[in-house]
Design a protein around this motif. Structure first.
Motif, PDB file in Angstrom:
ATOM      1  N   THR A  89       0.849  -1.194   0.000  1.00  0.00           N
ATOM      2  CA  THR A  89       0.000   0.000   0.000  1.00  0.00           C
ATOM      3  C   THR A  89       0.890   1.251   0.000  1.00  0.00           C
ATOM      4  O   THR A  89       2.037   1.203   0.449  1.00  0.00           O
ATOM      5  CB  THR A  89      -0.905   0.054   1.247  1.00  0.00           C
ATOM      6  OG1 THR A  89      -0.081   0.163   2.415  1.00  0.00           O
ATOM      7  CG2 THR A  89      -1.781  -1.185   1.353  1.00  0.00           C
ATOM      8  N   THR A  90       0.326   2.332  -0.487  1.00  0.00           N
ATOM      9  CA  THR A  90       1.113   3.563  -0.599  1.00  0.00           C
ATOM     10  C   THR A  90       1.278   4.241   0.758  1.00  0.00           C
ATOM     11  O   THR A  90       2.353   4.731   1.090  1.00  0.00           O
ATOM     12  CB  THR A  90       0.407   4.538  -1.560  1.00  0.00           C
ATOM     13  OG1 THR A  90      -0.015   3.793  -2.688  1.00  0.00           O
ATOM     14  CG2 THR A  90       1.309   5.660  -1.985  1.00  0.00           C
ATOM     15  N   SER A  91       0.221   4.251   1.523  1.00  0.00           N
ATOM     16  CA  SER A  91       0.224   5.031   2.746  1.00  0.00           C
ATOM     17  C   SER A  91       1.231   4.518   3.767  1.00  0.00           C
ATOM     18  O   SER A  91       2.052   5.278   4.278  1.00  0.00           O
ATOM     19  CB  SER A  91      -1.189   5.034   3.324  1.00  0.00           C
ATOM     20  OG  SER A  91      -1.235   5.827   4.460  1.00  0.00           O
ATOM     21  N   VAL A 114      -2.682  -7.627  -9.105  1.00  0.00           N
ATOM     22  CA  VAL A 114      -1.852  -7.126  -8.005  1.00  0.00           C
ATOM     23  C   VAL A 114      -1.304  -5.748  -8.369  1.00  0.00           C
ATOM     24  O   VAL A 114      -0.699  -5.574  -9.433  1.00  0.00           O
ATOM     25  CB  VAL A 114      -0.674  -8.081  -7.700  1.00  0.00           C
ATOM     26  CG1 VAL A 114       0.232  -7.480  -6.628  1.00  0.00           C
ATOM     27  CG2 VAL A 114      -1.188  -9.447  -7.255  1.00  0.00           C
ATOM     28  N   ASP A 115      -1.541  -4.783  -7.469  1.00  0.00           N
ATOM     29  CA  ASP A 115      -0.926  -3.474  -7.647  1.00  0.00           C
ATOM     30  C   ASP A 115       0.437  -3.508  -6.942  1.00  0.00           C
ATOM     31  O   ASP A 115       0.538  -3.268  -5.735  1.00  0.00           O
ATOM     32  CB  ASP A 115      -1.819  -2.368  -7.060  1.00  0.00           C
ATOM     33  CG  ASP A 115      -1.201  -0.986  -7.278  1.00  0.00           C
ATOM     34  OD1 ASP A 115      -0.036  -0.919  -7.711  1.00  0.00           O
ATOM     35  OD2 ASP A 115      -1.890   0.027  -7.013  1.00  0.00           O
ATOM     36  N   GLY A 116       1.464  -3.821  -7.728  1.00  0.00           N
ATOM     37  CA  GLY A 116       2.824  -3.883  -7.181  1.00  0.00           C
ATOM     38  C   GLY A 116       3.627  -2.673  -7.609  1.00  0.00           C
ATOM     39  O   GLY A 116       4.858  -2.747  -7.718  1.00  0.00           O
ATOM     40  N   LEU A 143       3.964  -2.872 -12.137  1.00  0.00           N
ATOM     41  CA  LEU A 143       5.216  -2.560 -11.459  1.00  0.00           C
ATOM     42  C   LEU A 143       5.747  -1.250 -12.033  1.00  0.00           C
ATOM     43  O   LEU A 143       5.947  -1.141 -13.244  1.00  0.00           O
ATOM     44  CB  LEU A 143       6.206  -3.715 -11.738  1.00  0.00           C
ATOM     45  CG  LEU A 143       7.642  -3.571 -11.259  1.00  0.00           C
ATOM     46  CD1 LEU A 143       7.715  -3.369  -9.761  1.00  0.00           C
ATOM     47  CD2 LEU A 143       8.442  -4.813 -11.642  1.00  0.00           C
ATOM     48  N   ASP A 144       5.927  -0.266 -11.150  1.00  0.00           N
ATOM     49  CA  ASP A 144       6.489   1.018 -11.603  1.00  0.00           C
ATOM     50  C   ASP A 144       8.008   0.948 -11.574  1.00  0.00           C
ATOM     51  O   ASP A 144       8.596   0.796 -10.497  1.00  0.00           O
ATOM     52  CB  ASP A 144       6.051   2.148 -10.653  1.00  0.00           C
ATOM     53  CG  ASP A 144       4.749   2.790 -11.074  1.00  0.00           C
ATOM     54  OD1 ASP A 144       4.164   2.377 -12.084  1.00  0.00           O
ATOM     55  OD2 ASP A 144       4.306   3.725 -10.367  1.00  0.00           O
ATOM     56  N   PHE A 145       8.633   1.050 -12.720  1.00  0.00           N
ATOM     57  CA  PHE A 145      10.106   1.057 -12.728  1.00  0.00           C
ATOM     58  C   PHE A 145      10.628   2.354 -12.096  1.00  0.00           C
ATOM     59  O   PHE A 145      11.741   2.401 -11.601  1.00  0.00           O
ATOM     60  CB  PHE A 145      10.637   0.923 -14.158  1.00  0.00           C
ATOM     61  CG  PHE A 145      10.295  -0.396 -14.803  1.00  0.00           C
ATOM     62  CD1 PHE A 145      10.270  -1.568 -14.056  1.00  0.00           C
ATOM     63  CD2 PHE A 145       9.995  -0.482 -16.151  1.00  0.00           C
ATOM     64  CE1 PHE A 145       9.962  -2.789 -14.640  1.00  0.00           C
ATOM     65  CE2 PHE A 145       9.691  -1.697 -16.755  1.00  0.00           C
ATOM     66  CZ  PHE A 145       9.667  -2.848 -15.997  1.00  0.00           C
ATOM     67  N   HIS A 146       9.797   3.420 -12.130  1.00  0.00           N
ATOM     68  CA  HIS A 146      10.283   4.698 -11.591  1.00  0.00           C
ATOM     69  C   HIS A 146      10.150   4.793 -10.076  1.00  0.00           C
ATOM     70  O   HIS A 146      10.435   5.835  -9.498  1.00  0.00           O
ATOM     71  CB  HIS A 146       9.566   5.876 -12.265  1.00  0.00           C
ATOM     72  CG  HIS A 146       8.071   5.837 -12.138  1.00  0.00           C
ATOM     73  ND1 HIS A 146       7.268   5.257 -13.072  1.00  0.00           N
ATOM     74  CD2 HIS A 146       7.245   6.294 -11.180  1.00  0.00           C
ATOM     75  CE1 HIS A 146       6.001   5.372 -12.700  1.00  0.00           C
ATOM     76  NE2 HIS A 146       5.970   5.993 -11.549  1.00  0.00           N
ATOM     77  N   LYS A 147       9.708   3.733  -9.440  1.00  0.00           N
ATOM     78  CA  LYS A 147       9.680   3.805  -7.974  1.00  0.00           C
ATOM     79  C   LYS A 147      10.943   3.145  -7.401  1.00  0.00           C
ATOM     80  O   LYS A 147      11.887   3.834  -7.084  1.00  0.00           O
ATOM     81  CB  LYS A 147       8.401   3.175  -7.448  1.00  0.00           C
ATOM     82  CG  LYS A 147       7.173   4.027  -7.800  1.00  0.00           C
ATOM     83  CD  LYS A 147       6.014   3.801  -6.880  1.00  0.00           C
ATOM     84  CE  LYS A 147       5.004   4.921  -6.993  1.00  0.00           C
ATOM     85  NZ  LYS A 147       4.267   4.925  -8.258  1.00  0.00           N
ATOM     86  N   MET A 148      10.964   1.823  -7.321  1.00  0.00           N
ATOM     87  CA  MET A 148      12.102   1.164  -6.663  1.00  0.00           C
ATOM     88  C   MET A 148      13.169   0.702  -7.655  1.00  0.00           C
ATOM     89  O   MET A 148      14.078  -0.014  -7.296  1.00  0.00           O
ATOM     90  CB  MET A 148      11.602  -0.044  -5.871  1.00  0.00           C
ATOM     91  CG  MET A 148      10.712   0.308  -4.706  1.00  0.00           C
ATOM     92  SD  MET A 148      11.604   1.181  -3.416  1.00  0.00           S
ATOM     93  CE  MET A 148      12.694  -0.114  -2.832  1.00  0.00           C
TER      94      MET A 148
END
Ligand SMILES: Cc1ncc(COP(=O)(O)O)c(C=O)c1O
Length: 324
Positions: A89-91, A114-116, A143-148
């Motif tokens: 989760t984001t929060s 799945v929101d990964g 999967l967001d590459f720009h996050k992790m």
């Protein structure tokens, strides 16, 4: 856009007829990122059919409630077609029990997404991969590459489990772009994404993997998730500071909580002061109805000293505020 694409794909792949669209419902944790709800609304899913499943003390979905909530929805004439797991989760960075959600989805033949976006990258880490147990049973994940994964925004992967069932995203006609309406044509991204013209956003990730191999992602995840735990330990050991919950990722929520103060108000003012000061970027969130300061450790060069200074700064700011 990733969550929207997955939901549209789920609806198409399950062969749901348009006459039933108004009955469609999804089930998702009450802590899911707002983009899930927004995607569902864009698709015309009614607010009351975006079914928010309660979460436990760790802010993970209460999977033991899934069956009852589903049965109630069905008895009300809703067609639940998709259940969504958060990783994380984001929060507060909480991971849902994906294995339990997969069992539930399988039982009722629902699409399991799945929101990964943030936490899917732990797949690269031997130490933290267990948080994703069950993800291999999902029908789709983002999967967001720009996050992790160390690249600038925006770059998101949507990954389908083609072994699970036939995936059918959009079926537009565009004879000027492709010859064959029915074939897969994997190279023809317009068949799979909303945009027609689209930059090759995966290029940065591809270049990183070719240069360094995927071990760089293991190192990044391990460093940042370990740092989250280290910061939590510092908070726990510091007088008048408390954690919202034990972090299982690099997202940590904490606050100043001296006896006799109005905690929510004092921490709100601390956040404002920190923002004005400019040396740290600390945001805020609400956990179990209370206001918390929130950090997401994204820079692998952040070190222990930097975090110790942050704790001192929060304390000093709090003391100055409460003295006034
Ligand atoms: C779990 C999750 N899903 C989706 C999103 C949306 O991603 P983006 O900001 O790349 O649109 C975020 C962003 O914080 C997120 O944390």
């Amino acid at each position: 856009m990733g969550n929207l694409t997955a939901l549209v794909t789920a609806r198409t792949s399950l062969g749901i007829e348009e006459k039933d669209y108004h009955k469609l419902a999804i089930m998702v944790s009450g802590e899911a990122h707002y983009s899930v709800e927004r995607a569902a609304k864009i698709m015309g899913i009614k607010s009351e059919n975006i079914i928010k499943v309660p979460v436990d003390d760790k802010c993970s979905i209460r999977s033991e409630f899934l069956e009852d909530i589903y049965q109630r929805a069905v008895s009300e004439g809703k067609i639940v077609f998709c259940v969504i797991g958060c990783a994380c989760t984001t929060s507060v960075g909480a991971y849902d029990d994906l294995e339990a959600i997969a069992d539930f989805a399988e039982k009722h033949q629902l699409w399991f997404h799945v929101d990964g976006a943030h936490g899917g990258a732990v797949i690269f880490s031997d130490k933290y991969r267990h948080l994703l147990q069950g993800i291999e049973r999902s029908d789709s994940l983002i999967l967001d590459f720009h996050k992790m994964m160390l690249v600038p925004p925006l770059s998101t992967a949507i990954i389908y489990n083609a072994g699970n069932r036939k995936v059918n995203e959009f079926s537009p006609k565009a004879a000027y772009l492709w010859q064959d309406q029915l074939s897969e044509e994997w190279y023809n991204s317009a068949k799979h994404t909303f945009e027609c013209t689209k930059p090759i956003t995966v290029l940065h990730t591809y270049a990183i993997m070719r240069l360094y191999g995927d071990d760089i992602y293991r190192q990044n995840v391990d460093t940042l998730y370990d740092l989250g735990k280290e910061f939590a330990e510092m908070v726990r050991r510091t007088k008048n500071m408390e954690l919202a919950l034990e972090p299982c990722s690099n997202i940590v929520c904490f606050r100043y909580a001296a006896a006799g103060i109005e905690c929510d108000e004092v921490n709100r003012r601390i956040a404002e002061e920190l923002l004005k000061d400019g040396s740290y970027y600390v945001v805020s969130t609400e956990v179990k109805g209370k206001y918390y300061l929130r950090i997401t450790l994204m820079n692998p060069l952040t070190d222990r000293k930097c975090l110790e200074r942050l704790i001192m700064k929060v304390q000093e700011t709090a003391e100055n505020l409460t003295l006034i």
